[in-house]
Design a protein around this motif. Sequence first.
Motif, PDB file in Angstrom:
ATOM      1  N   TYR A  82     -21.664  50.093 107.300  1.00  0.00           N
ATOM      2  CA  TYR A  82     -22.084  51.290 108.027  1.00  0.00           C
ATOM      3  C   TYR A  82     -22.741  52.330 107.110  1.00  0.00           C
ATOM      4  O   TYR A  82     -23.817  52.853 107.447  1.00  0.00           O
ATOM      5  N   PRO A  83     -22.142  52.679 105.956  1.00  0.00           N
ATOM      6  CA  PRO A  83     -22.832  53.636 105.086  1.00  0.00           C
ATOM      7  C   PRO A  83     -24.203  53.153 104.628  1.00  0.00           C
ATOM      8  O   PRO A  83     -25.118  53.955 104.451  1.00  0.00           O
ATOM      9  N   MET A  84     -24.343  51.832 104.437  1.00  0.00           N
ATOM     10  CA  MET A  84     -25.650  51.301 104.047  1.00  0.00           C
ATOM     11  C   MET A  84     -26.670  51.518 105.168  1.00  0.00           C
ATOM     12  O   MET A  84     -27.803  51.960 104.921  1.00  0.00           O
ATOM     13  N   ALA A  85     -26.266  51.212 106.400  1.00  0.00           N
ATOM     14  CA  ALA A  85     -27.166  51.425 107.540  1.00  0.00           C
ATOM     15  C   ALA A  85     -27.462  52.907 107.721  1.00  0.00           C
ATOM     16  O   ALA A  85     -28.598  53.299 108.032  1.00  0.00           O
ATOM     17  N   LEU A  86     -26.438  53.738 107.528  1.00  0.00           N
ATOM     18  CA  LEU A  86     -26.631  55.181 107.652  1.00  0.00           C
ATOM     19  C   LEU A  86     -27.602  55.693 106.604  1.00  0.00           C
ATOM     20  O   LEU A  86     -28.445  56.557 106.869  1.00  0.00           O
ATOM     21  N   LEU A  87     -27.505  55.150 105.379  1.00  0.00           N
ATOM     22  CA  LEU A  87     -28.429  55.544 104.318  1.00  0.00           C
ATOM     23  C   LEU A  87     -29.867  55.203 104.689  1.00  0.00           C
ATOM     24  O   LEU A  87     -30.776  56.025 104.523  1.00  0.00           O
ATOM     25  N   VAL A  88     -30.075  54.009 105.221  1.00  0.00           N
ATOM     26  CA  VAL A  88     -31.422  53.595 105.627  1.00  0.00           C
ATOM     27  C   VAL A  88     -31.961  54.532 106.701  1.00  0.00           C
ATOM     28  O   VAL A  88     -33.120  54.972 106.646  1.00  0.00           O
ATOM     29  N   CYS A  89     -31.116  54.871 107.685  1.00  0.00           N
ATOM     30  CA  CYS A  89     -31.560  55.740 108.772  1.00  0.00           C
ATOM     31  C   CYS A  89     -31.905  57.140 108.283  1.00  0.00           C
ATOM     32  O   CYS A  89     -32.885  57.737 108.740  1.00  0.00           O
ATOM     33  N   THR A  90     -31.111  57.669 107.371  1.00  0.00           N
ATOM     34  CA  THR A  90     -31.361  59.029 106.894  1.00  0.00           C
ATOM     35  C   THR A  90     -32.538  59.082 105.926  1.00  0.00           C
ATOM     36  O   THR A  90     -33.337  60.021 105.960  1.00  0.00           O
ATOM     37  N   ILE A  91     -32.651  58.070 105.077  1.00  0.00           N
ATOM     38  CA  ILE A  91     -33.744  58.057 104.103  1.00  0.00           C
ATOM     39  C   ILE A  91     -35.097  57.907 104.798  1.00  0.00           C
ATOM     40  O   ILE A  91     -36.083  58.564 104.448  1.00  0.00           O
ATOM     41  N   PHE A  92     -35.144  57.038 105.813  1.00  0.00           N
ATOM     42  CA  PHE A  92     -36.412  56.759 106.487  1.00  0.00           C
ATOM     43  C   PHE A  92     -36.545  57.481 107.825  1.00  0.00           C
ATOM     44  O   PHE A  92     -37.459  57.192 108.601  1.00  0.00           O
ATOM     45  N   LEU A  93     -35.623  58.418 108.101  1.00  0.00           N
ATOM     46  CA  LEU A  93     -35.723  59.339 109.230  1.00  0.00           C
ATOM     47  C   LEU A  93     -35.881  58.618 110.562  1.00  0.00           C
ATOM     48  O   LEU A  93     -36.772  58.911 111.359  1.00  0.00           O
ATOM     49  N   LEU A  94     -34.984  57.680 110.811  1.00  0.00           N
ATOM     50  CA  LEU A  94     -35.059  56.889 112.038  1.00  0.00           C
ATOM     51  C   LEU A  94     -34.347  57.610 113.181  1.00  0.00           C
ATOM     52  O   LEU A  94     -33.228  58.096 113.026  1.00  0.00           O
ATOM     53  N   GLY A  95     -34.983  57.666 114.333  1.00  0.00           N
ATOM     54  CA  GLY A  95     -34.374  58.243 115.521  1.00  0.00           C
ATOM     55  C   GLY A  95     -33.927  59.678 115.319  1.00  0.00           C
ATOM     56  O   GLY A  95     -34.706  60.535 114.882  1.00  0.00           O
ATOM     57  N   PRO A  96     -32.646  59.972 115.605  1.00  0.00           N
ATOM     58  CA  PRO A  96     -32.165  61.360 115.516  1.00  0.00           C
ATOM     59  C   PRO A  96     -32.165  61.903 114.096  1.00  0.00           C
ATOM     60  O   PRO A  96     -32.099  63.115 113.900  1.00  0.00           O
ATOM     61  N   PHE A  97     -32.260  61.026 113.126  1.00  0.00           N
ATOM     62  CA  PHE A  97     -32.223  61.469 111.738  1.00  0.00           C
ATOM     63  C   PHE A  97     -33.543  62.099 111.295  1.00  0.00           C
ATOM     64  O   PHE A  97     -33.654  62.586 110.177  1.00  0.00           O
ATOM     65  N   SER A  98     -34.531  62.100 112.190  1.00  0.00           N
ATOM     66  CA  SER A  98     -35.779  62.810 111.878  1.00  0.00           C
ATOM     67  C   SER A  98     -35.555  64.312 111.774  1.00  0.00           C
ATOM     68  O   SER A  98     -36.426  65.042 111.307  1.00  0.00           O
ATOM     69  N   VAL A  99     -34.361  64.771 112.192  1.00  0.00           N
ATOM     70  CA  VAL A  99     -34.036  66.195 112.045  1.00  0.00           C
ATOM     71  C   VAL A  99     -34.070  66.612 110.588  1.00  0.00           C
ATOM     72  O   VAL A  99     -34.273  67.796 110.266  1.00  0.00           O
ATOM     73  N   PHE A 100     -33.902  65.646 109.677  1.00  0.00           N
ATOM     74  CA  PHE A 100     -33.903  65.963 108.257  1.00  0.00           C
ATOM     75  C   PHE A 100     -35.293  66.314 107.742  1.00  0.00           C
ATOM     76  O   PHE A 100     -35.447  66.630 106.559  1.00  0.00           O
ATOM     77  N   LYS A 101     -36.298  66.274 108.620  1.00  0.00           N
ATOM     78  CA  LYS A 101     -37.622  66.760 108.232  1.00  0.00           C
ATOM     79  C   LYS A 101     -37.666  68.287 108.167  1.00  0.00           C
ATOM     80  O   LYS A 101     -38.588  68.861 107.602  1.00  0.00           O
ATOM     81  N   HIS A 102     -36.685  68.924 108.778  1.00  0.00           N
ATOM     82  CA  HIS A 102     -36.662  70.383 108.847  1.00  0.00           C
ATOM     83  C   HIS A 102     -36.659  70.981 107.440  1.00  0.00           C
ATOM     84  O   HIS A 102     -35.997  70.493 106.530  1.00  0.00           O
ATOM     85  N   THR A 103     -37.417  72.054 107.264  1.00  0.00           N
ATOM     86  CA  THR A 103     -37.589  72.670 105.958  1.00  0.00           C
ATOM     87  C   THR A 103     -36.261  73.075 105.331  1.00  0.00           C
ATOM     88  O   THR A 103     -36.036  72.861 104.123  1.00  0.00           O
ATOM     89  N   VAL A 104     -35.383  73.666 106.113  1.00  0.00           N
ATOM     90  CA  VAL A 104     -34.093  74.112 105.575  1.00  0.00           C
ATOM     91  C   VAL A 104     -33.272  72.932 105.083  1.00  0.00           C
ATOM     92  O   VAL A 104     -32.679  72.967 103.990  1.00  0.00           O
TER      93      VAL A 104
END
Length: 225
Positions: free
Chosen positions: A117-139
């Motif tokens: 799970y952490p490996m999949a979560l890392l992939v999602c956050t690093i490559f901004l998949l789905g809801p993790f695109s929120v990490f594009k926010h400047t803050v």
Amino acid sequence: MSTWYSSACGSYRAPAFFRLAVGVGAVQLAILIVLYANGISYGPILFSWLHVFLFGSLIGAYYDPIRRRLRTTRFAGLLSGFGWLILLLGIFAPPQLRRDLGFETLANYLDPVTVGYPMALLVCTIFLLGPFSVFKHTVLRWYGKISYSFYLLHMFAVAGVFELVTTGVLRAELGFPVVMLIATVISAASFYGFERPAQRIVRSRLTRLSRRLSFAPPWSDVRGP
């Protein structure tokens, strides 16, 4: 280190680095499985979790080509759905929760869900998949810059605020926002005052070393982000 250096020198396509990481990880997992089958369990030490570190190193080394491919893939919808699925499955990821529910689990470093799970979560956050695109926010991107300093220093803020709360100086409901404020300030000071200058020095020296060794590192600007 080899996978990181291959990425830094622009030679991430060299298969030797990929084979090295996969080979070391396979040997390490085989040793862990044999030890575990014989009743020998190691604690949360580097050897037990080396396969997770190697996975992260490979993601770092191959980040650019993977990102470029994901930008042009026709499966963007499926990848977005995968991101949402990983987010929703997070509730079942904690191993103790699954044990409490009666599910059989292995040692954390060998359990497929606990590790996967952490490996999949890392992939999602690093490559901004789905809801993790929120990490594009400047803050959030700025918090990403100071995240290592935040990780190292936040406990000082937690300890200080805990003392204020227990002595009645600060109301308990204000504890979290005050911790965030203090941790953010000291982490930003650490990043801009120490971490980023140190990165400049290291990059500069690595550039000179690479030139002496006839390598061509990709960083021509050593001023840092």
